[in-house]
Scaffold this motif. Sequence first.
Motif, PDB file in Angstrom:
ATOM      1  N   GLY A  47      10.510 -15.981 -12.970  1.00 48.45           N
ATOM      2  CA  GLY A  47      10.507 -15.336 -14.271  1.00 48.45           C
ATOM      3  C   GLY A  47      10.786 -13.846 -14.111  1.00 48.45           C
ATOM      4  N   ARG A  48      11.210 -13.222 -15.177  1.00 48.89           N
ATOM      5  CA  ARG A  48      11.528 -11.783 -15.120  1.00 48.89           C
ATOM      6  C   ARG A  48      10.293 -10.948 -14.778  1.00 48.89           C
ATOM      7  NH1 ARG A  48      16.659 -11.322 -16.648  1.00 48.89           N
ATOM      8  NH2 ARG A  48      17.545 -12.964 -17.927  1.00 48.89           N
ATOM      9  N   GLU A  49       9.138 -11.316 -15.311  1.00 52.75           N
ATOM     10  CA  GLU A  49       7.910 -10.571 -14.989  1.00 52.75           C
ATOM     11  C   GLU A  49       7.528 -10.770 -13.530  1.00 52.75           C
ATOM     12  OE1 GLU A  49       4.785 -11.468 -17.730  1.00 52.75           O
ATOM     13  OE2 GLU A  49       5.978 -10.859 -19.465  1.00 52.75           O
ATOM     14  N   GLY A  50       7.719 -11.979 -13.018  1.00 51.42           N
ATOM     15  CA  GLY A  50       7.433 -12.246 -11.611  1.00 51.42           C
ATOM     16  C   GLY A  50       8.337 -11.439 -10.699  1.00 51.42           C
ATOM     17  N   LEU A  51       9.617 -11.321 -11.073  1.00 52.76           N
ATOM     18  CA  LEU A  51      10.545 -10.506 -10.286  1.00 52.76           C
ATOM     19  C   LEU A  51      10.120  -9.041 -10.313  1.00 52.76           C
ATOM     20  CD1 LEU A  51      13.105 -10.181  -8.597  1.00 52.76           C
ATOM     21  CD2 LEU A  51      14.367  -9.928 -10.744  1.00 52.76           C
ATOM     22  N   ALA A  52       9.707  -8.555 -11.468  1.00 55.37           N
ATOM     23  CA  ALA A  52       9.268  -7.160 -11.570  1.00 55.37           C
ATOM     24  C   ALA A  52       8.059  -6.910 -10.661  1.00 55.37           C
ATOM     25  CB  ALA A  52       8.932  -6.812 -13.019  1.00 55.37           C
ATOM     26  N   ARG A  53       7.104  -7.856 -10.631  1.00 52.44           N
ATOM     27  CA  ARG A  53       5.935  -7.708  -9.749  1.00 52.44           C
ATOM     28  C   ARG A  53       6.352  -7.742  -8.278  1.00 52.44           C
ATOM     29  NH1 ARG A  53       3.626 -11.103 -13.589  1.00 52.44           N
ATOM     30  NH2 ARG A  53       3.855 -12.914 -12.231  1.00 52.44           N
ATOM     31  N   LEU A  54       7.269  -8.658  -7.936  1.00 52.47           N
ATOM     32  CA  LEU A  54       7.757  -8.737  -6.561  1.00 52.47           C
ATOM     33  C   LEU A  54       8.410  -7.420  -6.136  1.00 52.47           C
ATOM     34  CD1 LEU A  54       8.447 -10.270  -3.948  1.00 52.47           C
ATOM     35  CD2 LEU A  54      10.520 -11.085  -5.104  1.00 52.47           C
ATOM     36  N   LEU A  55       9.252  -6.864  -6.974  1.00 50.94           N
ATOM     37  CA  LEU A  55       9.919  -5.604  -6.644  1.00 50.94           C
ATOM     38  C   LEU A  55       8.913  -4.471  -6.492  1.00 50.94           C
ATOM     39  CD1 LEU A  55      13.085  -5.859  -8.905  1.00 50.94           C
ATOM     40  CD2 LEU A  55      12.921  -6.222  -6.428  1.00 50.94           C
ATOM     41  N   ASP A  56       7.887  -4.443  -7.346  1.00 52.63           N
ATOM     42  CA  ASP A  56       6.838  -3.428  -7.216  1.00 52.63           C
ATOM     43  C   ASP A  56       6.123  -3.557  -5.873  1.00 52.63           C
ATOM     44  OD1 ASP A  56       7.354  -2.294  -9.691  1.00 52.63           O
ATOM     45  OD2 ASP A  56       5.738  -3.391 -10.720  1.00 52.63           O
ATOM     46  N   GLN A  57       5.834  -4.794  -5.454  1.00 52.73           N
ATOM     47  CA  GLN A  57       5.151  -5.008  -4.176  1.00 52.73           C
ATOM     48  C   GLN A  57       6.040  -4.620  -2.999  1.00 52.73           C
ATOM     49  OE1 GLN A  57       4.148  -9.150  -4.798  1.00 52.73           O
ATOM     50  NE2 GLN A  57       1.991  -8.616  -4.996  1.00 52.73           N
ATOM     51  N   ILE A  58       7.319  -4.881  -3.106  1.00 48.67           N
ATOM     52  CA  ILE A  58       8.241  -4.471  -2.043  1.00 48.67           C
ATOM     53  C   ILE A  58       8.280  -2.956  -1.948  1.00 48.67           C
ATOM     54  CG2 ILE A  58      10.684  -4.382  -1.382  1.00 48.67           C
ATOM     55  CD1 ILE A  58      10.901  -7.260  -2.590  1.00 48.67           C
ATOM     56  N   LYS A  59       8.372  -2.290  -3.094  1.00 48.93           N
ATOM     57  CA  LYS A  59       8.468  -0.832  -3.108  1.00 48.93           C
ATOM     58  C   LYS A  59       7.205  -0.165  -2.583  1.00 48.93           C
ATOM     59  CE  LYS A  59      11.685  -0.692  -6.977  1.00 48.93           C
ATOM     60  NZ  LYS A  59      11.836  -0.367  -8.406  1.00 48.93           N
ATOM     61  N   ASP A  60       6.030  -0.734  -2.914  1.00 51.81           N
ATOM     62  CA  ASP A  60       4.790  -0.067  -2.468  1.00 51.81           C
ATOM     63  C   ASP A  60       4.340  -0.515  -1.084  1.00 51.81           C
ATOM     64  OD1 ASP A  60       3.280  -2.442  -2.684  1.00 51.81           O
ATOM     65  OD2 ASP A  60       2.377  -1.884  -4.595  1.00 51.81           O
ATOM     66  N   GLY A  61       5.093  -1.428  -0.458  1.00 49.80           N
ATOM     67  CA  GLY A  61       4.800  -1.836   0.908  1.00 49.80           C
ATOM     68  C   GLY A  61       3.685  -2.846   1.050  1.00 49.80           C
ATOM     69  N   SER A  62       3.175  -3.378  -0.045  1.00 49.58           N
ATOM     70  CA  SER A  62       2.042  -4.295   0.066  1.00 49.58           C
ATOM     71  C   SER A  62       2.411  -5.652   0.683  1.00 49.58           C
ATOM     72  CB  SER A  62       1.374  -4.509  -1.309  1.00 49.58           C
ATOM     73  OG  SER A  62       2.272  -5.113  -2.213  1.00 49.58           O
ATOM     74  N   LEU A  63       3.689  -5.936   0.839  1.00 54.99           N
ATOM     75  CA  LEU A  63       4.117  -7.174   1.493  1.00 54.99           C
ATOM     76  C   LEU A  63       4.469  -6.972   2.963  1.00 54.99           C
ATOM     77  CD1 LEU A  63       6.391  -8.672  -1.305  1.00 54.99           C
ATOM     78  CD2 LEU A  63       4.013  -9.222  -0.801  1.00 54.99           C
TER      79      LEU A  63
END
Length: 66
Positions: A47-63
Motif C-alpha cells: 500500500g502507499r502508506e506502507g511504502l511511505a513507512r518503509l522509505l522513512d525507515q530506510i532513511k532513518d537507518g532503522s532497518l
Amino acid sequence: MNSPPVWRKSSRSEGSTNAECVELASLDGSVGIRDSKNPHTPHITVGREGLARLLDQIKDGSLDPH
C-alpha cells in the motif's frame, strides 16, 4: 483490459552498471516493487502508506543491521 504497469527506476541509478536497484510502479491503489536486474520475476505489492513507512525507515537507518 488492464494496461501493463509503467515501471520506474530512480534517476540516481542511471549510468551505474552494477547498481542494486529496485523499480516502482503505480498500481490500482498500491505500489509494485521489483528487482531492476530481474524484471520478469514476480514483484511485491504494498500500500502507499506502507511504502511511505518503509522509505522513512530506510532513511532513518532503522532497518540497518546493528
